[in-house]
Motif scaffolding. Structure first.
Motif, PDB file in Angstrom:
ATOM      1  N   PHE A 196      50.905  43.492  40.194  1.00 17.31           N
ATOM      2  CA  PHE A 196      49.865  42.255  39.880  1.00 17.31           C
ATOM      3  C   PHE A 196      48.616  42.725  39.226  1.00 17.31           C
ATOM      4  O   PHE A 196      47.805  41.949  38.477  1.00 17.31           O
ATOM      5  CB  PHE A 196      49.525  41.526  41.179  1.00 17.31           C
ATOM      6  N   LEU A 197      48.210  44.111  39.004  1.00 17.50           N
ATOM      7  CA  LEU A 197      46.700  44.173  38.468  1.00 17.50           C
ATOM      8  C   LEU A 197      47.022  45.571  37.844  1.00 17.50           C
ATOM      9  O   LEU A 197      48.125  46.369  37.440  1.00 17.50           O
ATOM     10  CB  LEU A 197      45.919  44.898  39.699  1.00 17.50           C
ATOM     11  N   GLY A 198      46.185  45.758  36.746  1.00 18.81           N
ATOM     12  CA  GLY A 198      45.699  46.748  36.087  1.00 18.81           C
ATOM     13  C   GLY A 198      44.255  47.064  35.873  1.00 18.81           C
ATOM     14  O   GLY A 198      43.180  46.921  36.806  1.00 18.81           O
ATOM     15  N   ASP A 202      37.816  51.065  30.395  1.00 17.65           N
ATOM     16  CA  ASP A 202      36.671  51.382  31.146  1.00 17.65           C
ATOM     17  C   ASP A 202      36.966  51.406  32.789  1.00 17.65           C
ATOM     18  O   ASP A 202      35.889  51.557  33.465  1.00 17.65           O
ATOM     19  CB  ASP A 202      35.370  50.509  30.887  1.00 17.65           C
ATOM     20  N   GLY A 203      38.166  51.092  33.080  1.00 20.93           N
ATOM     21  CA  GLY A 203      38.388  51.052  34.564  1.00 20.93           C
ATOM     22  C   GLY A 203      38.012  49.934  35.275  1.00 20.93           C
ATOM     23  O   GLY A 203      38.015  49.952  36.475  1.00 20.93           O
ATOM     24  N   VAL A 204      37.456  48.797  34.724  1.00 23.01           N
ATOM     25  CA  VAL A 204      37.439  47.547  35.380  1.00 23.01           C
ATOM     26  C   VAL A 204      38.620  46.840  35.761  1.00 23.01           C
ATOM     27  O   VAL A 204      39.624  46.617  34.818  1.00 23.01           O
ATOM     28  CB  VAL A 204      36.614  46.547  34.455  1.00 23.01           C
ATOM     29  N   ILE A 205      38.831  46.478  37.087  1.00 20.93           N
ATOM     30  CA  ILE A 205      40.255  46.072  37.488  1.00 20.93           C
ATOM     31  C   ILE A 205      40.537  44.615  36.861  1.00 20.93           C
ATOM     32  O   ILE A 205      39.333  43.937  37.023  1.00 20.93           O
ATOM     33  CB  ILE A 205      40.340  45.956  39.143  1.00 20.93           C
ATOM     34  N   THR A 206      41.593  44.292  36.490  1.00 19.60           N
ATOM     35  CA  THR A 206      41.871  43.098  35.838  1.00 19.60           C
ATOM     36  C   THR A 206      43.220  42.672  36.741  1.00 19.60           C
ATOM     37  O   THR A 206      43.901  43.387  37.387  1.00 19.60           O
ATOM     38  CB  THR A 206      42.468  43.275  34.558  1.00 19.60           C
ATOM     39  N   THR A 207      43.660  41.392  36.597  1.00 17.63           N
ATOM     40  CA  THR A 207      45.065  40.998  37.093  1.00 17.63           C
ATOM     41  C   THR A 207      45.872  40.489  35.642  1.00 17.63           C
ATOM     42  O   THR A 207      45.288  40.004  35.057  1.00 17.63           O
ATOM     43  CB  THR A 207      44.731  39.936  38.333  1.00 17.63           C
ATOM     44  N   LEU A 208      47.259  40.319  36.276  1.00 21.16           N
ATOM     45  CA  LEU A 208      48.129  39.984  35.053  1.00 21.16           C
ATOM     46  C   LEU A 208      48.356  38.463  34.974  1.00 21.16           C
ATOM     47  O   LEU A 208      49.308  38.130  34.178  1.00 21.16           O
ATOM     48  CB  LEU A 208      49.327  40.741  34.994  1.00 21.16           C
ATOM     49  N   GLY A 209      48.031  37.781  36.087  1.00 20.50           N
ATOM     50  CA  GLY A 209      48.547  36.297  35.820  1.00 20.50           C
ATOM     51  C   GLY A 209      49.583  35.660  36.543  1.00 20.50           C
ATOM     52  O   GLY A 209      49.999  36.804  37.492  1.00 20.50           O
ATOM     53  N   ARG A 210      50.104  34.755  36.072  1.00 16.47           N
ATOM     54  CA  ARG A 210      51.267  34.238  36.719  1.00 16.47           C
ATOM     55  C   ARG A 210      52.380  35.292  36.630  1.00 16.47           C
ATOM     56  O   ARG A 210      52.549  35.916  35.692  1.00 16.47           O
ATOM     57  CB  ARG A 210      51.758  33.043  36.267  1.00 16.47           C
ATOM     58  N   GLY A 212      52.643  38.294  38.013  1.00 12.05           N
ATOM     59  CA  GLY A 212      51.805  39.606  37.809  1.00 12.05           C
ATOM     60  C   GLY A 212      52.799  40.543  38.303  1.00 12.05           C
ATOM     61  O   GLY A 212      52.785  41.837  37.676  1.00 12.05           O
ATOM     62  N   SER A 213      53.191  40.332  39.572  1.00 15.82           N
ATOM     63  CA  SER A 213      53.642  41.723  40.311  1.00 15.82           C
ATOM     64  C   SER A 213      55.136  41.981  39.570  1.00 15.82           C
ATOM     65  O   SER A 213      55.513  43.094  39.405  1.00 15.82           O
ATOM     66  CB  SER A 213      53.837  41.442  41.880  1.00 15.82           C
ATOM     67  N   ASP A 214      55.900  40.970  39.139  1.00 11.26           N
ATOM     68  CA  ASP A 214      57.222  41.143  38.484  1.00 11.26           C
ATOM     69  C   ASP A 214      56.999  41.669  37.053  1.00 11.26           C
ATOM     70  O   ASP A 214      57.695  42.491  36.583  1.00 11.26           O
ATOM     71  CB  ASP A 214      57.793  39.724  38.478  1.00 11.26           C
ATOM     72  N   TYR A 215      55.848  41.204  36.572  1.00 12.44           N
ATOM     73  CA  TYR A 215      55.296  41.843  35.352  1.00 12.44           C
ATOM     74  C   TYR A 215      55.241  43.245  35.249  1.00 12.44           C
ATOM     75  O   TYR A 215      55.715  44.064  34.489  1.00 12.44           O
ATOM     76  CB  TYR A 215      54.417  41.084  34.770  1.00 12.44           C
ATOM     77  N   SER A 216      54.483  43.543  36.496  1.00 15.30           N
ATOM     78  CA  SER A 216      54.235  45.196  36.542  1.00 15.30           C
ATOM     79  C   SER A 216      55.308  45.956  36.716  1.00 15.30           C
ATOM     80  O   SER A 216      55.510  46.976  36.072  1.00 15.30           O
ATOM     81  CB  SER A 216      53.063  45.091  37.939  1.00 15.30           C
ATOM     82  N   ALA A 217      56.352  45.361  37.504  1.00 15.22           N
ATOM     83  CA  ALA A 217      57.664  45.936  37.675  1.00 15.22           C
ATOM     84  C   ALA A 217      58.306  46.380  36.678  1.00 15.22           C
ATOM     85  O   ALA A 217      59.035  47.261  36.151  1.00 15.22           O
ATOM     86  CB  ALA A 217      58.270  45.331  38.984  1.00 15.22           C
ATOM     87  N   LEU A 271      62.259  34.499  37.704  1.00 17.54           N
ATOM     88  CA  LEU A 271      61.296  35.371  36.871  1.00 17.54           C
ATOM     89  C   LEU A 271      60.625  34.823  35.639  1.00 17.54           C
ATOM     90  O   LEU A 271      61.253  34.030  34.904  1.00 17.54           O
ATOM     91  CB  LEU A 271      61.909  36.653  36.489  1.00 17.54           C
ATOM     92  N   HIS A 272      59.415  34.900  35.477  1.00 11.08           N
ATOM     93  CA  HIS A 272      58.602  34.191  34.419  1.00 11.08           C
ATOM     94  C   HIS A 272      58.910  34.930  33.157  1.00 11.08           C
ATOM     95  O   HIS A 272      59.244  36.360  32.896  1.00 11.08           O
ATOM     96  CB  HIS A 272      57.145  34.506  34.401  1.00 11.08           C
ATOM     97  N   PRO A 273      59.305  34.100  32.017  1.00  8.23           N
ATOM     98  CA  PRO A 273      59.743  35.083  30.753  1.00  8.23           C
ATOM     99  C   PRO A 273      58.920  36.157  30.308  1.00  8.23           C
ATOM    100  O   PRO A 273      59.641  37.067  29.764  1.00  8.23           O
ATOM    101  CB  PRO A 273      59.702  33.769  29.958  1.00  8.23           C
ATOM    102  N   LYS A 274      57.844  36.194  30.284  1.00 10.46           N
ATOM    103  CA  LYS A 274      56.732  37.171  30.049  1.00 10.46           C
ATOM    104  C   LYS A 274      57.104  38.431  30.898  1.00 10.46           C
ATOM    105  O   LYS A 274      57.062  39.593  30.352  1.00 10.46           O
ATOM    106  CB  LYS A 274      55.277  36.772  30.307  1.00 10.46           C
ATOM    107  N   THR A 275      57.716  38.229  32.112  1.00 12.90           N
ATOM    108  CA  THR A 275      57.844  39.428  32.941  1.00 12.90           C
ATOM    109  C   THR A 275      59.259  40.076  32.348  1.00 12.90           C
ATOM    110  O   THR A 275      59.160  41.302  32.535  1.00 12.90           O
ATOM    111  CB  THR A 275      58.416  38.709  34.271  1.00 12.90           C
ATOM    112  N   VAL A 276      60.197  39.548  32.002  1.00 14.00           N
ATOM    113  CA  VAL A 276      61.413  40.156  31.783  1.00 14.00           C
ATOM    114  C   VAL A 276      61.063  41.144  30.219  1.00 14.00           C
ATOM    115  O   VAL A 276      62.193  41.911  29.918  1.00 14.00           O
ATOM    116  CB  VAL A 276      62.664  39.415  31.621  1.00 14.00           C
TER     117      VAL A 276
END
Length: 485
Positions: A196-198, A202-210, A212-217, A271-276
């Motif tokens: 879910f996160l990145g 500069d090291g500021v935490i972000t999240t990847l949206g809808r 997100g965890s599947d996208y990370s994987a 899975l969201h299309p962006k994820t795959v």
């Protein structure tokens, strides 16, 4: 030996018992001499609580986030207590989680004082759930005899600064993943990484949206050169339809990437299309499996297309949408009306889910999320004010009493009779069709119906078209041998 990336969703790590099951799954896979990368979500419900705490603080409520912090301490402490018998490790992990909950309270206090929760701050808050779950899962693996370490995705996935829906900087991300993760896997250590996160450069935490965890994987699995990526959930795989609507829904053994993308876009909980996409580019298969029924093969997602006898493999529905219609006899032959209409839609940041236009060019209708309908109508009217004055356009209006039903399957455009069978099923259910879209996609046909008719439409199409065409000879290839018993 294979390299497998396993992503566990919120329900898969939602309780001490579930986390223990995750540890058993990973241990069995490691014992069969496979390399495993684990990507974890927050415990179920935690992200929603974190979000609620921040938003109520912004609204001026200083007590709700404090109550949530207390609940989060109890929830995670209970998991730690049940999973870790060693006093030393239990204390260490609890201190690590408690410090993150302290951070949550500090952030919420700042939000309360300022009465503002910026996107940047919300990313910091909502990322805490995965960061709390990660050390607990890794410790449970070690207690189960698996060598494991933790690595926050904020050190691996590099993004831009579009907080709450950050874009991944792929070259930087690939370099970091190959440098930090691949050597760990080669040592047969199981890294547990936050989904879910990145973080920015500069090291500021972000999240990847809808998604997100599947996208990370998908990103992590792609850049460590996984043989397969397994998405663990609380269902046996991707279903032919929503089982709450049609109890006779079945698990689909195989789907192509294109079919999954259409199903996700049109409302199915897959899975969201962006994820795959990172995996599609490298032709890495994905398998959707059930944490609580690990011996079941699940659904394999691959580049290969398997056409069933009926062509249609699944039927889905999108709710909470509105159909906007722009109509006028003077529209015929006037260039630029459609372009200006959709430019007006874009100004409202509204996503257009489908489009249909009469061949006479006297009307255009399109579907947007219901929450955007009023602003879209106003924006279109403003954009086309000149045409209203000339009576080229008579009316623009929204119909909120509609939903989209979509059938999905490879080879639809090239197979005669698919639409006839679908519309025959709608006739059988006495469902009237308001609009149709069957364009360039080879995978889907979308139909707009009245909201009250959606369930009957889905049930009839599922029974008369989907189930009638399921081939008993199509099976997913077995998972990598001996990976899960």
């Amino acid at each position: 030996m294979a390299r497998i990336t396993m992503k566990f969703g919120g329900t898969s790590v939602g309780s001490p018992e579930a986390i223990a099951q995750v540890a058993d799954i990973v241990k069995h896979t490691v014992d069969e001499r496979h390399e495993v990368l684990v990507v974890c979500s927050a415990m179920s419900g935690v992200t929603n609580l974190l979000t609620e705490g921040a938003l109520t603080a912004a609204a001026g409520n200083p007590t709700r986030y404090q109550a949530i912090a207390t609940h989060l301490r109890e929830k995670h402490s209970n998991a730690i207590r049940q999973l870790l018998p060693s006093d030393v490790e239990r204390i260490s992990i609890r201190d690590e989680v408690d410090s993150l909950i302290d951070e949550f309270e500090t952030l919420c206090y700042g939000i309360y004082v300022l009465r503002e929760a910026s996107h940047r701050v919300m990313d910091k808050v909502t990322s805490l759930g995965e960061r709390m779950a990660m050390p607990i899962i890794s410790a449970a693996l070690r207690h189960n005899g698996v060598s494991s370490t933790t690595i926050s995705a904020s050190y691996l996935i590099v993004t831009d600064d579009q907080f709450q829906n950050a874009g991944v900087l792929f070259d930087d991300t690939e370099r970091r993943i190959r440098r930090e993760l691949v050597p760990v896997l080669a040592q047969r250590i199981v890294p547990v990484v936050t989904g879910f996160l990145g973080a920015t450069r500069d090291g500021v935490i972000t999240t990847l949206g809808r998604g997100g965890s599947d996208y990370s994987a998908a990103i992590l699995g792609a850049y460590v050169d996984s043989d397969e990526v397994w998405i663990w959930t609380d269902v046996d795989g991707v279903m032919t339809t929503d089982p709450r609507v049609a109890p006779d829904a079945q698990v689909l053994p195989v789907l192509s990437y294109g079919e999954v993308a259409e199903m996700a876009y049109f409302g199915a909980k897959v899975l969201h299309p962006k994820t795959v996409q990172p995996l599609v580019d490298r032709n890495i298969p994905i398998r959707v499996k059930n944490t609580f029924n690990p011996s079941f093969d699940g659904t394999l997602l691959t580049h290969e297309e398997h056409v069933t006898p009926s062509t249609v493999k699944a039927v889905t529905a999108i709710r909470d949408v509105s159909m906007i219609t722009v109509a006028g006899r003077g529209m015929v032959g006037v260039p630029g009306i459609a372009a200006r209409t959709f430019a007006a839609v874009a100004k409202q940041n509204a996503n257009v889910l489908m489009i249909s236009q009469s061949s006479s060019e006297q009307s255009i209708c399109f579907i947007v999320p219901e929450e955007k309908s009023a602003s879209v109508v106003e924006s279109v009217q403003d954009e086309l004010a000149h045409e209203y004055g000339r009576q080229d356009i008579q009316r623009t209006w929204a119909d909120d009493d509609v939903e989209i039903v979509t059938v999905v399957g490879a080879g639809m455009r090239a197979t005669p009779g698919v639409a006839a069978r679908v519309f025959g099923a709608l006739k059988e259910a006495s469902v009237n069709v308001l609009a149709i879209a069957h364009g360039a996609s080879d995978y889907s046909l979308s139909i707009v119906v009245r909201a009250a008719d959606t369930e009957r439409a889905v049930q009839s199409i599922h029974r008369l078209v989907v189930l009638n065409g399921i081939s008993p000879n199509v099976h997913a290839p077995e998972p990598i041998k001996n990976a899960v018993s």
